[in-house]
Write a protein that holds these residues in place. Structure first.
Motif, PDB file in Angstrom:
ATOM      1  N   GLN A 186       0.806  -1.215   0.000  1.00  0.00           N
ATOM      2  CA  GLN A 186       0.000   0.000   0.000  1.00  0.00           C
ATOM      3  C   GLN A 186       0.850   1.280   0.000  1.00  0.00           C
ATOM      4  OE1 GLN A 186      -3.397  -0.070  -0.189  1.00  0.00           O
ATOM      5  NE2 GLN A 186      -3.166  -2.276  -0.404  1.00  0.00           N
ATOM      6  N   GLY A 187       2.176   1.144   0.162  1.00  0.00           N
ATOM      7  CA  GLY A 187       3.046   2.312   0.198  1.00  0.00           C
ATOM      8  C   GLY A 187       2.740   3.222   1.367  1.00  0.00           C
ATOM      9  N   ARG A 188       2.644   2.650   2.565  1.00  0.00           N
ATOM     10  CA  ARG A 188       2.288   3.449   3.737  1.00  0.00           C
ATOM     11  C   ARG A 188       2.920   2.883   4.995  1.00  0.00           C
ATOM     12  NH1 ARG A 188      -3.091   1.391   6.504  1.00  0.00           N
ATOM     13  NH2 ARG A 188      -2.880  -0.827   6.059  1.00  0.00           N
ATOM     14  N   TRP A 189       3.085   3.748   5.984  1.00  0.00           N
ATOM     15  CA  TRP A 189       3.405   3.320   7.340  1.00  0.00           C
ATOM     16  C   TRP A 189       2.076   3.229   8.065  1.00  0.00           C
ATOM     17  CZ3 TRP A 189       7.668   1.626   9.751  1.00  0.00           C
ATOM     18  CH2 TRP A 189       8.890   1.809   9.094  1.00  0.00           C
ATOM     19  N   ALA A 190       1.897   2.163   8.819  1.00  0.00           N
ATOM     20  CA  ALA A 190       0.668   1.970   9.581  1.00  0.00           C
ATOM     21  C   ALA A 190       1.016   1.915  11.064  1.00  0.00           C
ATOM     22  CB  ALA A 190      -0.017   0.683   9.141  1.00  0.00           C
ATOM     23  N   TYR A 191       0.116   2.401  11.874  1.00  0.00           N
ATOM     24  CA  TYR A 191       0.263   2.367  13.333  1.00  0.00           C
ATOM     25  C   TYR A 191      -0.718   1.337  13.871  1.00  0.00           C
ATOM     26  CZ  TYR A 191      -0.215   3.607  18.222  1.00  0.00           C
ATOM     27  OH  TYR A 191      -0.257   3.544  19.591  1.00  0.00           O
ATOM     28  N   ALA A 192      -0.260   0.499  14.791  1.00  0.00           N
ATOM     29  CA  ALA A 192      -1.126  -0.486  15.426  1.00  0.00           C
ATOM     30  C   ALA A 192      -0.995  -0.370  16.934  1.00  0.00           C
ATOM     31  CB  ALA A 192      -0.746  -1.905  14.974  1.00  0.00           C
ATOM     32  N   ASP A 193      -2.122  -0.526  17.618  1.00  0.00           N
ATOM     33  CA  ASP A 193      -2.116  -0.480  19.082  1.00  0.00           C
ATOM     34  C   ASP A 193      -2.317  -1.855  19.683  1.00  0.00           C
ATOM     35  OD1 ASP A 193      -4.774  -1.028  18.629  1.00  0.00           O
ATOM     36  OD2 ASP A 193      -5.548   0.801  19.558  1.00  0.00           O
ATOM     37  N   GLY A 194      -2.162  -2.900  18.895  1.00  0.00           N
ATOM     38  CA  GLY A 194      -2.334  -4.264  19.369  1.00  0.00           C
ATOM     39  C   GLY A 194      -3.553  -4.933  18.775  1.00  0.00           C
ATOM     40  N   ARG A 240      -5.883  -2.784  16.457  1.00  0.00           N
ATOM     41  CA  ARG A 240      -6.338  -2.033  15.288  1.00  0.00           C
ATOM     42  C   ARG A 240      -5.161  -1.426  14.555  1.00  0.00           C
ATOM     43  NH1 ARG A 240      -9.833  -1.617  19.313  1.00  0.00           N
ATOM     44  NH2 ARG A 240     -12.001  -2.037  18.895  1.00  0.00           N
ATOM     45  N   LEU A 241      -5.369  -1.219  13.280  1.00  0.00           N
ATOM     46  CA  LEU A 241      -4.332  -0.694  12.398  1.00  0.00           C
ATOM     47  C   LEU A 241      -4.886   0.529  11.679  1.00  0.00           C
ATOM     48  CD1 LEU A 241      -1.500  -1.619  11.204  1.00  0.00           C
ATOM     49  CD2 LEU A 241      -2.833  -2.564   9.339  1.00  0.00           C
ATOM     50  N   SER A 242      -4.101   1.601  11.609  1.00  0.00           N
ATOM     51  CA  SER A 242      -4.531   2.776  10.865  1.00  0.00           C
ATOM     52  C   SER A 242      -3.323   3.393  10.174  1.00  0.00           C
ATOM     53  CB  SER A 242      -5.213   3.784  11.792  1.00  0.00           C
ATOM     54  OG  SER A 242      -4.383   4.091  12.890  1.00  0.00           O
ATOM     55  N   THR A 243      -3.574   4.085   9.077  1.00  0.00           N
ATOM     56  CA  THR A 243      -2.499   4.712   8.320  1.00  0.00           C
ATOM     57  C   THR A 243      -1.865   5.811   9.146  1.00  0.00           C
ATOM     58  OG1 THR A 243      -3.555   4.186   6.231  1.00  0.00           O
ATOM     59  CG2 THR A 243      -1.957   5.987   6.208  1.00  0.00           C
ATOM     60  N   TYR A 244      -0.529   5.836   9.139  1.00  0.00           N
ATOM     61  CA  TYR A 244       0.262   6.797   9.906  1.00  0.00           C
ATOM     62  C   TYR A 244       0.918   7.799   8.964  1.00  0.00           C
ATOM     63  CZ  TYR A 244       3.595   8.183  13.584  1.00  0.00           C
ATOM     64  OH  TYR A 244       4.327   8.869  14.497  1.00  0.00           O
ATOM     65  N   ALA A 245       1.484   7.329   7.855  1.00  0.00           N
ATOM     66  CA  ALA A 245       2.112   8.177   6.843  1.00  0.00           C
ATOM     67  C   ALA A 245       2.110   7.396   5.533  1.00  0.00           C
ATOM     68  CB  ALA A 245       3.552   8.514   7.249  1.00  0.00           C
ATOM     69  N   THR A 246       2.079   8.095   4.403  1.00  0.00           N
ATOM     70  CA  THR A 246       2.046   7.414   3.114  1.00  0.00           C
ATOM     71  C   THR A 246       3.164   7.899   2.209  1.00  0.00           C
ATOM     72  OG1 THR A 246       0.587   9.003   2.025  1.00  0.00           O
ATOM     73  CG2 THR A 246      -0.476   7.208   3.219  1.00  0.00           C
ATOM     74  N   ASP A 247       3.496   7.063   1.218  1.00  0.00           N
ATOM     75  CA  ASP A 247       4.476   7.442   0.211  1.00  0.00           C
ATOM     76  C   ASP A 247       3.893   8.467  -0.756  1.00  0.00           C
ATOM     77  OD1 ASP A 247       6.079   5.521   1.345  1.00  0.00           O
ATOM     78  OD2 ASP A 247       5.891   4.100  -0.303  1.00  0.00           O
ATOM     79  N   ASP A 248       2.589   8.365  -1.008  1.00  0.00           N
ATOM     80  CA  ASP A 248       1.922   9.231  -1.976  1.00  0.00           C
ATOM     81  C   ASP A 248       1.372  10.473  -1.308  1.00  0.00           C
ATOM     82  OD1 ASP A 248       2.337   7.393  -4.030  1.00  0.00           O
ATOM     83  OD2 ASP A 248       0.486   6.323  -3.535  1.00  0.00           O
ATOM     84  N   GLY A 249       1.221  11.524  -2.115  1.00  0.00           N
ATOM     85  CA  GLY A 249       0.587  12.738  -1.638  1.00  0.00           C
ATOM     86  C   GLY A 249      -0.919  12.560  -1.601  1.00  0.00           C
ATOM     87  N   PRO A 250      -1.638  13.549  -1.107  1.00  0.00           N
ATOM     88  CA  PRO A 250      -3.097  13.453  -1.034  1.00  0.00           C
ATOM     89  C   PRO A 250      -3.711  13.427  -2.434  1.00  0.00           C
ATOM     90  CG  PRO A 250      -2.347  15.617  -0.357  1.00  0.00           C
ATOM     91  CD  PRO A 250      -1.127  14.785  -0.582  1.00  0.00           C
ATOM     92  N   ARG A 251      -4.833  12.760  -2.540  1.00  0.00           N
ATOM     93  CA  ARG A 251      -5.562  12.679  -3.803  1.00  0.00           C
ATOM     94  C   ARG A 251      -6.916  13.345  -3.624  1.00  0.00           C
ATOM     95  NH1 ARG A 251      -4.009   6.807  -3.518  1.00  0.00           N
ATOM     96  NH2 ARG A 251      -2.054   6.693  -4.617  1.00  0.00           N
ATOM     97  N   ALA A 252      -7.442  13.895  -4.714  1.00  0.00           N
ATOM     98  CA  ALA A 252      -8.778  14.484  -4.674  1.00  0.00           C
ATOM     99  C   ALA A 252      -9.795  13.365  -4.524  1.00  0.00           C
ATOM    100  CB  ALA A 252      -9.048  15.272  -5.954  1.00  0.00           C
ATOM    101  N   ALA A 253     -10.854  13.628  -3.769  1.00  0.00           N
ATOM    102  CA  ALA A 253     -11.916  12.643  -3.604  1.00  0.00           C
ATOM    103  C   ALA A 253     -12.651  12.487  -4.924  1.00  0.00           C
ATOM    104  CB  ALA A 253     -12.873  13.093  -2.499  1.00  0.00           C
ATOM    105  N   ALA A 254     -13.275  11.339  -5.115  1.00  0.00           N
ATOM    106  CA  ALA A 254     -14.003  11.081  -6.356  1.00  0.00           C
ATOM    107  C   ALA A 254     -15.040  12.176  -6.581  1.00  0.00           C
ATOM    108  CB  ALA A 254     -14.671   9.714  -6.283  1.00  0.00           C
TER     109      ALA A 254
END
Length: 181
Positions: free
Chosen positions: A141-149, A151-165
Protein backbone atom coordinates in the motif's frame (compact mmCIF):
# COMPACT_ATOMS: atom_id res chain seq x y z
CA UNK A 1 16.65 -3.40 18.25
CA UNK A 2 14.85 -0.15 19.01
CA UNK A 3 16.06 1.93 21.94
CA UNK A 4 13.52 2.24 24.78
CA UNK A 5 11.62 5.51 24.44
CA UNK A 6 12.29 5.71 20.68
CA UNK A 7 9.45 7.45 18.91
CA UNK A 8 9.92 8.31 15.26
CA UNK A 9 9.53 11.94 14.27
CA UNK A 10 10.56 11.42 10.63
CA UNK A 11 11.35 8.72 8.09
CA UNK A 12 14.17 8.61 5.55
CA UNK A 13 12.99 9.40 1.98
CA UNK A 14 12.04 6.41 -0.17
CA UNK A 15 15.37 6.52 -2.05
CA UNK A 16 17.44 6.44 1.16
CA UNK A 17 19.87 9.23 1.99
CA UNK A 18 23.53 9.93 2.63
CA UNK A 19 24.73 10.28 6.21
CA UNK A 20 27.78 11.73 7.94
CA UNK A 21 29.60 11.11 11.22
CA UNK A 22 29.73 14.85 11.90
CA UNK A 23 28.08 17.79 10.12
CA UNK A 24 30.91 17.90 7.57
CA UNK A 25 30.36 16.74 3.96
CA UNK A 26 33.96 15.44 3.75
CA UNK A 27 33.31 12.72 6.36
CA UNK A 28 30.54 10.49 4.93
CA UNK A 29 29.45 7.27 6.56
CA UNK A 30 27.08 4.46 5.55
CA UNK A 31 23.90 5.84 3.92
CA UNK A 32 20.57 5.39 5.67
CA UNK A 33 18.06 2.89 4.30
CA UNK A 34 14.89 4.00 2.58
CA UNK A 35 11.90 4.59 4.87
CA UNK A 36 13.93 4.01 8.05
CA UNK A 37 12.12 5.61 11.02
CA UNK A 38 14.30 8.22 12.74
CA UNK A 39 13.99 10.56 15.70
CA UNK A 40 15.27 14.10 15.23
CA UNK A 41 17.64 14.88 18.12
CA UNK A 42 19.37 18.11 17.05
CA UNK A 43 19.39 20.71 14.25
CA UNK A 44 22.29 22.87 13.03
CA UNK A 45 21.11 24.87 10.04
CA UNK A 46 20.28 22.31 7.31
CA UNK A 47 22.05 19.54 9.23
CA UNK A 48 19.99 17.20 11.42
CA UNK A 49 21.31 14.69 13.95
CA UNK A 50 19.00 11.68 13.97
CA UNK A 51 18.64 8.58 16.11
CA UNK A 52 17.60 5.65 13.94
CA UNK A 53 15.15 2.85 14.68
CA UNK A 54 17.98 0.36 14.06
CA UNK A 55 20.10 1.87 16.87
CA UNK A 56 22.41 3.97 14.66
CA UNK A 57 22.78 7.73 14.78
CA UNK A 58 24.08 10.09 12.12
CA UNK A 59 24.04 13.59 10.69
CA UNK A 60 21.88 14.04 7.59
CA UNK A 61 20.50 16.78 5.37
CA UNK A 62 17.48 17.61 7.52
CA UNK A 63 15.65 19.22 4.62
CA UNK A 64 15.15 15.77 3.06
CA UNK A 65 13.59 14.06 6.10
CA UNK A 66 9.90 13.18 5.82
CA UNK A 67 7.98 14.25 8.93
CA UNK A 68 5.45 11.90 10.51
CA UNK A 69 2.49 12.97 12.66
CA UNK A 70 3.30 13.65 16.29
CA UNK A 71 0.55 11.47 17.70
CA UNK A 72 -0.62 8.23 16.13
CA UNK A 73 -4.26 8.15 15.10
CA UNK A 74 -6.60 6.88 17.76
CA UNK A 75 -8.21 3.51 17.13
CA UNK A 76 -11.93 4.05 17.42
CA UNK A 77 -14.90 2.02 16.35
CA UNK A 78 -15.21 -1.73 15.95
CA UNK A 79 -12.39 -3.85 14.56
CA UNK A 80 -12.75 -4.43 10.83
CA UNK A 81 -10.82 -6.72 8.52
CA UNK A 82 -9.14 -3.68 6.90
CA UNK A 83 -8.02 -2.46 10.34
CA UNK A 84 -6.74 -5.85 11.53
CA UNK A 85 -2.91 -5.76 11.86
CA UNK A 86 -2.44 -9.53 11.46
CA UNK A 87 -2.36 -9.67 7.62
CA UNK A 88 0.28 -6.91 7.52
CA UNK A 89 2.30 -8.67 10.23
CA UNK A 90 2.14 -11.89 8.21
CA UNK A 91 3.44 -10.08 5.09
CA UNK A 92 6.26 -8.54 7.16
CA UNK A 93 7.19 -11.99 8.49
CA UNK A 94 7.20 -13.40 4.95
CA UNK A 95 9.44 -10.60 3.64
CA UNK A 96 11.85 -11.06 6.55
CA UNK A 97 11.89 -14.84 6.03
CA UNK A 98 12.66 -14.39 2.31
CA UNK A 99 15.50 -11.99 3.11
CA UNK A 100 16.91 -14.26 5.82
CA UNK A 101 16.81 -17.30 3.48
CA UNK A 102 18.73 -15.33 0.83
CA UNK A 103 21.32 -14.21 3.44
CA UNK A 104 21.74 -17.80 4.67
CA UNK A 105 22.26 -19.06 1.11
CA UNK A 106 24.72 -16.23 0.37
CA UNK A 107 26.69 -16.94 3.57
CA UNK A 108 26.80 -20.67 2.76
CA UNK A 109 28.28 -19.90 -0.67
CA UNK A 110 25.27 -21.20 -2.59
CA UNK A 111 24.34 -17.80 -3.95
CA UNK A 112 26.46 -15.23 -5.78
CA UNK A 113 26.22 -11.49 -5.09
CA UNK A 114 24.20 -10.69 -8.24
CA UNK A 115 21.79 -13.56 -7.55
CA UNK A 116 21.39 -12.27 -3.97
CA UNK A 117 20.55 -8.80 -5.27
CA UNK A 118 18.05 -10.31 -7.69
CA UNK A 119 16.41 -12.43 -5.02
CA UNK A 120 16.08 -9.51 -2.58
CA UNK A 121 15.17 -6.82 -5.16
CA UNK A 122 11.86 -5.24 -4.28
CA UNK A 123 11.75 -6.55 -0.71
CA UNK A 124 10.77 -3.77 1.67
CA UNK A 125 10.20 -4.12 5.38
CA UNK A 126 9.92 -1.64 8.20
CA UNK A 127 8.89 -2.44 11.77
CA UNK A 128 9.18 -0.44 14.98
CA UNK A 129 7.74 -1.99 18.13
CA UNK A 130 7.57 0.04 21.34
CA UNK A 131 5.51 -1.75 23.97
CA UNK A 132 1.91 -1.84 22.79
CA UNK A 133 2.63 0.58 19.93
CA UNK A 134 3.88 -0.64 16.57
CA UNK A 135 4.65 1.04 13.27
CA UNK A 136 4.74 -1.23 10.19
CA UNK A 137 5.68 -0.37 6.63
CA UNK A 138 3.11 -1.80 4.21
CA UNK A 139 4.99 -2.09 0.90
CA UNK A 140 1.84 -3.18 -0.98
CA UNK A 141 0.00 0.00 0.00
CA UNK A 142 3.05 2.31 0.20
CA UNK A 143 2.29 3.45 3.74
CA UNK A 144 3.41 3.32 7.34
CA UNK A 145 0.67 1.97 9.58
CA UNK A 146 0.26 2.37 13.33
CA UNK A 147 -1.13 -0.49 15.43
CA UNK A 148 -2.12 -0.48 19.08
CA UNK A 149 -2.33 -4.26 19.37
CA UNK A 150 -5.80 -4.72 17.91
CA UNK A 151 -6.34 -2.03 15.29
CA UNK A 152 -4.33 -0.69 12.40
CA UNK A 153 -4.53 2.78 10.86
CA UNK A 154 -2.50 4.71 8.32
CA UNK A 155 0.26 6.80 9.91
CA UNK A 156 2.11 8.18 6.84
CA UNK A 157 2.05 7.41 3.11
CA UNK A 158 4.48 7.44 0.21
CA UNK A 159 1.92 9.23 -1.98
CA UNK A 160 0.59 12.74 -1.64
CA UNK A 161 -3.10 13.45 -1.03
CA UNK A 162 -5.56 12.68 -3.80
CA UNK A 163 -8.78 14.48 -4.67
CA UNK A 164 -11.92 12.64 -3.60
CA UNK A 165 -14.00 11.08 -6.36
CA UNK A 166 -16.05 13.74 -8.13
CA UNK A 167 -13.98 16.66 -6.83
CA UNK A 168 -12.17 18.96 -9.18
CA UNK A 169 -8.48 18.20 -9.08
CA UNK A 170 -6.06 20.85 -7.88
CA UNK A 171 -2.41 20.93 -8.80
CA UNK A 172 -0.27 19.91 -5.82
CA UNK A 173 2.04 22.41 -4.18
CA UNK A 174 5.48 22.11 -5.71
CA UNK A 175 8.78 22.96 -4.08
CA UNK A 176 11.11 24.77 -6.45
CA UNK A 177 14.76 25.59 -6.05
CA UNK A 178 15.97 29.21 -5.94
CA UNK A 179 16.87 29.00 -9.65
CA UNK A 180 13.24 28.10 -10.47
CA UNK A 181 13.94 24.49 -11.50
Amino acid sequence: MTTPGFRPTHVVPQDGMPAWEVPDPTRPTVPLDALLPVQLAERRGDWAYVLCANGWSAWVDGRRLVAVPQDPPLADGPLTRAADPRPLLARAEQALARYRAAVEELAAGGLAGEAFRGRTRGLRLGVVVDGESMWLYDAEQGRWAYADGARLSTYATDDGPRAAAGEAGHAPTQVVSPDGA
